[in-house]
Design a protein around this motif. Structure first.
Motif, mmCIF file in Angstrom:
data_model
loop_
_atom_site.group_PDB
_atom_site.id
_atom_site.type_symbol
_atom_site.label_atom_id
_atom_site.label_comp_id
_atom_site.label_asym_id
_atom_site.label_seq_id
_atom_site.Cartn_x
_atom_site.Cartn_y
_atom_site.Cartn_z
ATOM 1 N N ALA A 66 40.412 44.458 26.893
ATOM 2 C CA ALA A 66 41.190 45.147 27.926
ATOM 3 C C ALA A 66 42.232 44.222 28.546
ATOM 4 C CB ALA A 66 40.252 45.676 29.009
ATOM 5 N N ALA A 67 42.654 43.210 27.787
ATOM 6 C CA ALA A 67 43.564 42.192 28.338
ATOM 7 C C ALA A 67 45.002 42.688 28.368
ATOM 8 C CB ALA A 67 43.468 40.915 27.505
ATOM 9 N N GLY A 68 45.753 42.227 29.382
ATOM 10 C CA GLY A 68 47.173 42.539 29.508
ATOM 11 C C GLY A 68 48.029 41.557 28.733
ATOM 12 N N PRO A 69 49.354 41.764 28.741
ATOM 13 C CA PRO A 69 50.253 40.944 27.905
ATOM 14 C C PRO A 69 50.354 39.475 28.298
ATOM 15 C CG PRO A 69 51.497 42.476 29.281
ATOM 16 C CD PRO A 69 50.058 42.863 29.401
ATOM 17 N N LEU A 70 49.994 39.134 29.548
ATOM 18 C CA LEU A 70 49.992 37.719 29.963
ATOM 19 C C LEU A 70 48.608 37.308 30.454
ATOM 20 C CD1 LEU A 70 53.385 37.233 31.886
ATOM 21 C CD2 LEU A 70 52.760 36.334 29.650
ATOM 22 N N ASP A 71 47.585 37.996 29.989
ATOM 23 C CA ASP A 71 46.249 37.757 30.528
ATOM 24 C C ASP A 71 45.792 36.314 30.326
ATOM 25 O OD1 ASP A 71 43.680 38.648 31.699
ATOM 26 O OD2 ASP A 71 44.438 40.606 31.105
ATOM 27 N N PRO A 74 48.420 30.710 32.838
ATOM 28 C CA PRO A 74 48.706 30.096 34.143
ATOM 29 C C PRO A 74 50.177 30.234 34.514
ATOM 30 C CG PRO A 74 47.448 28.601 32.728
ATOM 31 C CD PRO A 74 47.951 29.711 31.863
ATOM 32 N N VAL A 75 50.418 30.653 35.747
ATOM 33 C CA VAL A 75 51.774 30.938 36.210
ATOM 34 C C VAL A 75 51.941 30.403 37.633
ATOM 35 C CG1 VAL A 75 53.317 32.828 36.907
ATOM 36 C CG2 VAL A 75 52.043 33.004 34.772
ATOM 37 N N THR A 76 53.137 29.901 37.951
ATOM 38 C CA THR A 76 53.480 29.620 39.346
ATOM 39 C C THR A 76 54.616 30.547 39.766
ATOM 40 O OG1 THR A 76 55.225 27.953 39.023
ATOM 41 C CG2 THR A 76 52.927 27.171 39.009
ATOM 42 N N VAL A 77 54.718 30.731 41.081
ATOM 43 C CA VAL A 77 55.727 31.620 41.649
ATOM 44 C C VAL A 77 56.427 30.875 42.788
ATOM 45 C CG1 VAL A 77 56.085 33.785 42.894
ATOM 46 C CG2 VAL A 77 54.406 33.687 41.038
ATOM 47 N N ARG A 111 50.622 39.841 38.051
ATOM 48 C CA ARG A 111 49.185 40.084 38.229
ATOM 49 C C ARG A 111 48.711 41.262 37.396
ATOM 50 N NH1 ARG A 111 47.512 36.727 42.558
ATOM 51 N NH2 ARG A 111 48.913 36.885 44.351
ATOM 52 N N GLN A 112 49.510 42.333 37.366
ATOM 53 C CA GLN A 112 49.135 43.504 36.568
ATOM 54 C C GLN A 112 49.007 43.150 35.091
ATOM 55 O OE1 GLN A 112 52.309 46.167 37.606
ATOM 56 N NE2 GLN A 112 51.562 46.445 39.711
ATOM 57 N N ALA A 113 49.798 42.180 34.649
ATOM 58 C CA ALA A 113 49.763 41.737 33.250
ATOM 59 C C ALA A 113 48.631 40.749 32.989
ATOM 60 C CB ALA A 113 51.099 41.106 32.870
ATOM 61 N N GLY A 114 47.867 40.384 34.035
ATOM 62 C CA GLY A 114 46.720 39.482 33.872
ATOM 63 C C GLY A 114 47.012 38.020 34.075
ATOM 64 N N ALA A 115 48.251 37.673 34.438
ATOM 65 C CA ALA A 115 48.593 36.261 34.628
ATOM 66 C C ALA A 115 47.771 35.651 35.762
ATOM 67 C CB ALA A 115 50.081 36.120 34.934
#
Length: 459
Positions: A66-71, A74-77, A111-115
């Motif tokens: 059930a993983a998203g495209p960036l699940d 690690p990401v910074t904003v 977040r919706q993409a799982g990042a």
């Protein structure tokens, strides 16, 4: 190679194959941050425990298919892109620290993409400097040379990308604030077509885009964060990029080596950008050197308009908070009173003239190549390359025109100076051809000389 250095595309493939866990990767990224952050000062509101919890939840989604495209990636904003519960100081001690009520549209899409958003990143004062100088954050430094600035205003994001704090970092750009630090840190930075990514607080020229080590990761990120949002009336419908594959044979490319106004271009930068153009010419592209697109009147007009806009923002602050604003910014805005209403209107008109000039320049070309900045990274503690608050925009003449014209523009590393500092090549494309600009950047990544990443940041 450390797990922290893997691309987002590689990470997702390894997660899906069961070869890696998001928990392993976030631990490796956090170890990298722990090792280098005392010297780089790129992060704000770092939250290791929340990141590990998000990584465990991602791991569970992979088990359930059930993983998203960036699940699990690690990401910074950047700190001015709101994330729920974290204050948004905008790089200045003058801001009251109030936790954000909700995620900004781009952060919500991640977040919706799982990042796994594990940290915010530092920025300069009000985002109005192309450096890491800030009265709120510690001074961010360039991983290639700690005495130099990473650029700004997306200072921490570009430093984090170059240092390998995971593969994806979101920045913002109103005059070059993604592309300038990306160029000075040797990474990819995309300012998308205006409206491609919902900004939430739209303003002429303002954009949000990815800063990454590879063009492919930037393209993946762009597709995740783009699309309409009710909070931004300028946001565009879901996009379909030009479906044609990039074919350089017969492609018409303009080469802009002289921005017109601003600082003179460093000869090593001219040589590296020219070499990149010649490399494309050798595989069938038609390269035509073009004269400057913008004028001194246009750049000064923009300065005058922004001066008054920023002065109005500061005037709205109570005196005790206004006194906390960086002195260089206060000096710049203090001159706004000398401008007449006609000067301000003329300045606004020059922004439109800049947009028209860029659009006309694209009439005969598929891309416009130029330096990203006329100079390499300058000393870290300088607010401006000129070190003069009354000459604040002498280094943005290659980047700011595309903010005003709404065209997509990306930067890619095209070499290094004799002292080892990265040189950024800017690729601008017609509106809505963001992915074609990144495709050209991806091609250049494979053929231009580069140096190993500065993962062991020298003291």
């Amino acid at each position: 190679m450390s797990l922290a250095d893997l691309t987002a595309i590689d990470l997702v493939a390894k997660y899906r194959a069961g070869d890696l866990s998001p928990v392993q990767v976030i631990d490796d990224v956090l170890a990298r941050v722990d090792e280098l952050e005392p010297r780089l000062q790129a992060t704000y509101a770092l939250d290791p425990e929340a990141a590990r919890q998000a990584a465990r939840e991602s791991e569970a989604r992979y088990r359930k298919n059930a993983a998203g495209p960036l699940d699990g990636v690690p990401v910074t904003v950047k700190e001015n892109i709101a994330t729920q519960g974290t204050p948004v100081p905008q790089g200045t001690a003058a801001t009251e620290l109030v936790p954000a009520k909700e995620d900004h549209p781009a952060a919500a899409r991640l977040r919706q993409a799982g990042a796994v958003i594990f940290s915010k990143t530092t920025m300069s004062e009000y985002g109005m400097l192309s450096s890491g100088v800030s009265t709120f954050h510690h001074l961010a430094r360039n991983p290639w040379d700690l005495t130099k600035t990473p650029g700004g205003s997306s200072a921490g994001a570009a430093a984090a990308a170059a240092a390998g704090y995971g593969p994806i970092h979101l920045g913002t750009d109103i005059g070059g604030s993604i592309r300038l630090p990306a160029g000075w840190c040797g990474v990819i930075g995309l300012k998308p077509t205006h409206g491609r990514v919902a900004v939430g607080n739209p303003y002429p020229g303002r954009a949000i885009g990815p800063i990454t080590r590879t063009a492919s990761d930037a393209a993946l990120t762009l597709q995740v964060i783009s699309g309409p949002d009710r909070r931004d009336q300028t946001s565009l419908p879901p996009f379909t990029d030009d479906p044609r594959p990039l074919a350089l044979q017969g492609t018409h490319i303009a080469l802009l080596l002289d921005a017109g106004p601003g600082l003179p271009v460093n000869p090593e930068i001219t040589a590296a950008v020219t070499n990149a153009a010649q490399t494309l010419e050798a595989v069938g592209a038609t390269i035509t050197e073009i004269p400057p697109i913008i004028t001194r009147e246009m750049l000064d007009g923009l300065d005058h308009f922004w001066r008054v806009r920023s002065a109005a923002d500061l005037a709205a602050l109570p005196e005790n908070r206004r006194a906390k604003v960086l002195p260089a910014i206060r000096e710049w805005t203090s001159t706004a009173d000398s401008l007449t209403p006609y000067d301000v209107f003329h300045g606004h008109t020059q922004m439109q003239n800049m947009s028209t000039a860029v659009d006309q320049a694209f009439a005969a070309y598929d891309f416009i190549l130029s330096p990203t900045a006329p100079i390499p990274a300058f000393p870290a503690d300088q607010a401006y390359p000129t070190n003069n608050p009354l000459q604040p925009f002498e280094h943005i003449a290659f980047t700011v025109p595309y903010n005003m014209s709404t065209h997509p523009a990306t930067t890619v590393n095209c070499g290094h100076t004799s002292t080892g500092l990265p040189i950024g090549l800017q690729i601008a494309a017609p509106r809505f051809q963001d992915l074609r600009a990144l495709a050209l950047a991806a091609y250049l990544e494979t053929i231009l000389p580069t140096n190993p990443w500065p993962t062991n940041v020298h003291h």
